[in-house]
Design a protein around this motif. Structure first.
Motif, PDB file in Angstrom:
ATOM      1  N   PHE A  37       0.854  -1.172   0.000  1.00 33.22           N
ATOM      2  CA  PHE A  37       0.000   0.000   0.000  1.00 33.22           C
ATOM      3  C   PHE A  37       0.895   1.228   0.000  1.00 33.22           C
ATOM      4  O   PHE A  37       2.090   1.153   0.282  1.00 33.22           O
ATOM      5  N   ARG A  38       0.311   2.370  -0.277  1.00 33.81           N
ATOM      6  CA  ARG A  38       1.051   3.621  -0.163  1.00 33.81           C
ATOM      7  C   ARG A  38       0.116   4.720   0.294  1.00 33.81           C
ATOM      8  O   ARG A  38      -1.093   4.646   0.102  1.00 33.81           O
ATOM      9  N   GLN A  39       0.716   5.737   0.888  1.00 28.16           N
ATOM     10  CA  GLN A  39      -0.097   6.836   1.395  1.00 28.16           C
ATOM     11  C   GLN A  39       0.684   8.132   1.378  1.00 28.16           C
ATOM     12  O   GLN A  39       1.831   8.197   1.822  1.00 28.16           O
ATOM     13  N   VAL A  40       0.048   9.146   0.859  1.00 29.56           N
ATOM     14  CA  VAL A  40       0.563  10.509   0.910  1.00 29.56           C
ATOM     15  C   VAL A  40      -0.073  11.173   2.124  1.00 29.56           C
ATOM     16  O   VAL A  40      -1.275  11.044   2.328  1.00 29.56           O
ATOM     17  N   PRO A  41       0.703  11.859   2.951  1.00 32.54           N
ATOM     18  CA  PRO A  41       0.128  12.518   4.128  1.00 32.54           C
ATOM     19  C   PRO A  41      -1.067  13.381   3.762  1.00 32.54           C
ATOM     20  O   PRO A  41      -1.013  14.177   2.815  1.00 32.54           O
ATOM     21  N   GLY A  42      -2.143  13.194   4.481  1.00 31.90           N
ATOM     22  CA  GLY A  42      -3.346  13.957   4.225  1.00 31.90           C
ATOM     23  C   GLY A  42      -4.281  13.341   3.206  1.00 31.90           C
ATOM     24  O   GLY A  42      -5.384  13.854   2.976  1.00 31.90           O
TER      25      GLY A  42
END
Length: 124
Positions: A37-42
């Motif tokens: 998975f990946r996530q950009v802050p916000g």
């Protein structure tokens, strides 16, 4: 318990390739599927891919066609390669493992085990 440790993050040139590795340890006999998975802050977390022994690896729409996920059951590792990197590929990448196979909507499912994440920046 299962421990997951990601490695390989850092700064990568746009248009180049990203290679990450996840090493699983502990009670790995419980693991059936593994995912990235990946996530950009916000922003919301995004599924990159999910693999299990029963079906072809499933890939997220944003990376499909330029991404390869490989599980090495002997070494208990999961690798991720994304080619033709784009600025929007910058994110914290997480490895995850689950005691079930990849569900139909695997990208919305809360996996059993998570790594701490590794940051990937894209240089333009």
């Amino acid at each position: 318990q299962v421990q997951l440790v990601e490695s390989g993050g850092g700064s990568v040139q746009a248009g180049g390739s990203l290679r990450l590795t996840c090493e699983a340890s502990g009670d790995t006999g419980y693991i059936v599927s593994m995912s990235w998975f990946r996530q950009v802050p916000g922003k919301e977390r995004e599924g990159v891919g999910c693999t299990d022994p029963y079906e072809s690896t499933k890939y997220g729409n944003n990376v499909k066609g330029r991404t390869t996920i490989v599980k090495d059951s002997w070494k208990n590792t999961l690798s991720l390669q994304i080619d033709n990197l784009k600025p929007e590929d910058a994110a914290v990448y997480y490895c995850a493992a689950d005691r079930a196979s990849c569900r139909r909507y695997w990208y919305e499912y809360e996996m059993d085990y998570w790594g701490q994440g590794t940051l990937v920046s894209i240089l333009s």
